[in-house]
Structure formats: C-alpha cells, structure tokens
Scaffold this active site. Structure first.
Site, mmCIF file in Angstrom:
data_model
loop_
_atom_site.group_PDB
_atom_site.id
_atom_site.type_symbol
_atom_site.label_atom_id
_atom_site.label_comp_id
_atom_site.label_asym_id
_atom_site.label_seq_id
_atom_site.Cartn_x
_atom_site.Cartn_y
_atom_site.Cartn_z
ATOM 1 N N ASP A 67 -20.647 45.230 23.571
ATOM 2 C CA ASP A 67 -19.468 44.248 23.216
ATOM 3 C C ASP A 67 -18.742 45.413 22.672
ATOM 4 O O ASP A 67 -18.359 46.190 21.619
ATOM 5 C CB ASP A 67 -18.980 42.691 22.538
ATOM 6 C CG ASP A 67 -20.406 42.927 21.927
ATOM 7 O OD1 ASP A 67 -20.780 43.822 21.361
ATOM 8 O OD2 ASP A 67 -19.928 41.268 21.207
ATOM 9 N N ASP A 136 -23.035 29.695 16.355
ATOM 10 C CA ASP A 136 -22.364 28.630 17.893
ATOM 11 C C ASP A 136 -23.027 29.689 19.082
ATOM 12 O O ASP A 136 -22.329 28.639 20.380
ATOM 13 C CB ASP A 136 -20.794 29.207 18.827
ATOM 14 C CG ASP A 136 -20.546 30.531 18.982
ATOM 15 O OD1 ASP A 136 -21.526 31.205 18.495
ATOM 16 O OD2 ASP A 136 -19.180 30.845 18.943
ATOM 17 N N HIS A 138 -23.681 32.216 20.826
ATOM 18 C CA HIS A 138 -22.943 33.392 21.841
ATOM 19 C C HIS A 138 -24.140 34.308 21.840
ATOM 20 O O HIS A 138 -24.979 34.512 20.506
ATOM 21 C CB HIS A 138 -21.464 34.118 21.534
ATOM 22 C CG HIS A 138 -21.403 34.328 19.994
ATOM 23 N ND1 HIS A 138 -20.804 33.964 19.461
ATOM 24 C CD2 HIS A 138 -22.244 35.464 19.038
ATOM 25 C CE1 HIS A 138 -20.633 35.222 17.974
ATOM 26 N NE2 HIS A 138 -21.584 35.873 17.962
ATOM 27 N N GLU A 143 -19.660 33.400 24.430
ATOM 28 C CA GLU A 143 -18.766 32.155 23.640
ATOM 29 C C GLU A 143 -19.159 31.284 24.665
ATOM 30 O O GLU A 143 -19.166 31.030 25.635
ATOM 31 C CB GLU A 143 -17.803 32.060 23.233
ATOM 32 C CG GLU A 143 -17.066 32.880 22.633
ATOM 33 C CD GLU A 143 -17.436 33.364 21.144
ATOM 34 O OE1 GLU A 143 -18.292 32.331 20.738
ATOM 35 O OE2 GLU A 143 -16.775 33.848 19.797
HETATM 36 C C1 F6R Z 1 -22.567 41.719 18.375
HETATM 37 C C2 F6R Z 1 -22.608 41.130 19.060
HETATM 38 C C3 F6R Z 1 -23.354 39.474 18.431
HETATM 39 C C4 F6R Z 1 -23.965 39.378 17.003
HETATM 40 C C5 F6R Z 1 -23.912 38.289 16.718
HETATM 41 C C6 F6R Z 1 -24.766 38.364 15.521
HETATM 42 O O1 F6R Z 1 -22.756 43.481 18.947
HETATM 43 O O2 F6R Z 1 -22.508 40.845 20.597
HETATM 44 O O3 F6R Z 1 -23.261 38.573 19.055
HETATM 45 O O4 F6R Z 1 -25.184 40.031 17.659
HETATM 46 O O5 F6R Z 1 -23.070 37.466 16.238
HETATM 47 O O6 F6R Z 1 -24.194 38.681 14.052
HETATM 48 P P1 F6R Z 1 -24.561 39.310 12.864
HETATM 49 O O7 F6R Z 1 -25.872 39.883 13.572
HETATM 50 O O8 F6R Z 1 -23.808 39.969 12.586
HETATM 51 O O9 F6R Z 1 -25.103 38.038 12.171
#
Ligand code: F6R
Length: 241
Positions: A67, A136, A138, A143
């Site tokens: 992403d 959440d 994701h 989302e």
């Molecule tokens: C990042 C991504 C997100 C993260 C998620 C957890 O490229 O795709 O899905 O993996 O938001 O983020 P952290 O690891 O910072 O808790």
C-alpha cells in the site's frame, strides 16, 4: 493456519525473517509482497544483518508493497516508499527496478490501480506475502467493509487507522485520509502468507480475526481460509487465544 507463539518482538522478528530468508534461498527470484509499519521493522533489521553476513542475497527478488498513502510523493518521509528504502531497500542488494510501490501521486485512481494490478499479474503473482494487522482487522489498507475488494483500489482510511498511524506524522491532521492498497483477492492468491503481530493492543483483534467468523467486517478473518497462512505473534498479542 499455523500459529507460532514467541516470547517477544525480537524472537517474532527473527522467526519471520527466517521464513523470508528460506523463501529467498530456495527461490532466489521470489516475488515478495511487503508491508510497512512497526510490526515488520524488526524483520527488516534482521534480514539486513544476515545480508551483511553474506547469508542471504536479494539481487534476484521482486518486491511488491501492499500500500501507499494517496497524495504523498516518494520523497515524503511518511510515504511507504520512503519507509521501505529507509528500513530495508537502501541496505541490501535488491535491484531498484524490481521494487514496486503504488504511486500515491497519480491523480488518476483507476489508472494507478490498473497499473499496479498489471504489475502483479505480469510477475505471476506473489510467492510470499508479509502482513501486519490493524486494530480494526485491516490487512494492507483493506478496511472493514460490506464486501471484499479483490484488486488494487483506493480506500478511505478508518478513524482508528488514522489514529494509530498519526505517530509517524507531526500532527493527526497531516495523516492522509486515503490510500492505495492491494486487494484481498491478490493477498489471498499469494502462495504463502506470513503475518506478524505484537503487543497487547492487538490481542482482541487477533482473537476476533482468527477465532471468529470470516467476514469483510474483519478483513483479516479471510486468512483463515488461506491454504498456507502462518501467524507469528508475541506473547502479548496472542494472550487471548
Ligand atoms: C502497512 C500495512 C498495514 C499495517 C497495519 C499494522 O503496509 O499494510 O496493514 O500492517 O496497519 O501496522 P503496525 O505494524 O504499525 O501496527
């Protein structure tokens, strides 16, 4: 689904780095789907260490990141392009032309999504997809929603995601409200999926996602149906399962 419980973040990172190294050693031209954020930072650190020792070679791999924030140029310190270079790409021998991250500055959303889908298709899909999980549920920036989006698309970020990610920005208002993300279909088509999760704040969502019903309201829950899914979590994140 295979669950590996580790004592702490360091052990989680090392075990996940081991799986990625094994993938690259067994198939040097692997297509790796990569993630940003706090969860995989330790993995990248470990891989750099092993690269420096001569234990793993990234010269033939292709990388496809999950992403990118919409509107952020590559040079922006908060862009995922920047994150990946700072934490991994700049320290190993991955070839710049084999690095793929969605272009957050393309104002033509449809064109950018089609371009990214085409890249993934032309590489023959993803051999190993690394994931974190949002509180959440994701994965990538898929989302909670009523349906699963299959391919690359542009999403409105949830309030909880903006809240969680504001730590990387000067102030919450600076967090982009939209992002490009790989779709659930692409993630599910990866040959192997590896998720790392750490910290007590993720304990509830881990239980919901992997021991609750499969629903697009908890996007990660679909991974229960993936034929080769490994979850590596530290003691805190796995404390409720
Ligand atoms: C990042 C991504 C997100 C993260 C998620 C957890 O490229 O795709 O899905 O993996 O938001 O983020 P952290 O690891 O910072 O808790």
């Amino acid at each position: 689904m295979k669950i590996i419980r580790t004592a702490n973040y360091e052990e989680m990172s090392r075990k996940a780095a081991n799986i990625i190294s094994a993938q690259v050693i067994m198939k040097p031209d692997s297509v790796l789907g990569l993630a940003t954020g706090g969860s995989p930072e330790g993995i990248y650190k470990q891989l750099i260490e092993w690269y420096n020792k001569g234990d793993v070679d990234f010269s033939e791999i292709t990388t496809i990141n999950l992403d990118e924030y919409k509107g952020l140029p590559r040079e922006s310190e908060q862009s995922y392009w920047y994150f990946m270079h700072k934490h991994f790409f700049d320290h190993v021998n991955v070839r710049p032309q084999k690095i793929n991250v969605p272009d957050g500055t393309n104002p033509n959303v449809e064109e950018e999504c089609a371009r990214y889908n085409q890249i993934i298709k032309s590489k023959g899909g993803i051999d190993l997809q690394l994931l974190g999980i949002g509180i959440d549920g994701h994965i990538g920036f898929n989302e909670p929603a009523d349906t699963y989006e299959l391919g690359t698309h542009c999403v409105d970020l949830d309030e909880s995601t903006i809240e969680a990610n504001k730590r990387y920005f000067e102030k919450k208002e600076d967090v982009p409200r939209q992002a490009f993300t790989m779709g659930i279909g692409t993630i599910m088509q990866a040959k192997k999926v590896l998720m790392v999760v750490n910290g007590a704040a993720k304990a509830d969502i881990v239980r919901e996602a992997f021991f609750g019903p499969v629903t697009p309201r908890v996007p990660a829950s679909i991974l229960q149906m993936h034929p080769d899914f490994t979850l590596i979590g530290d003691a805190e994140a796995l404390s409720k399962i």
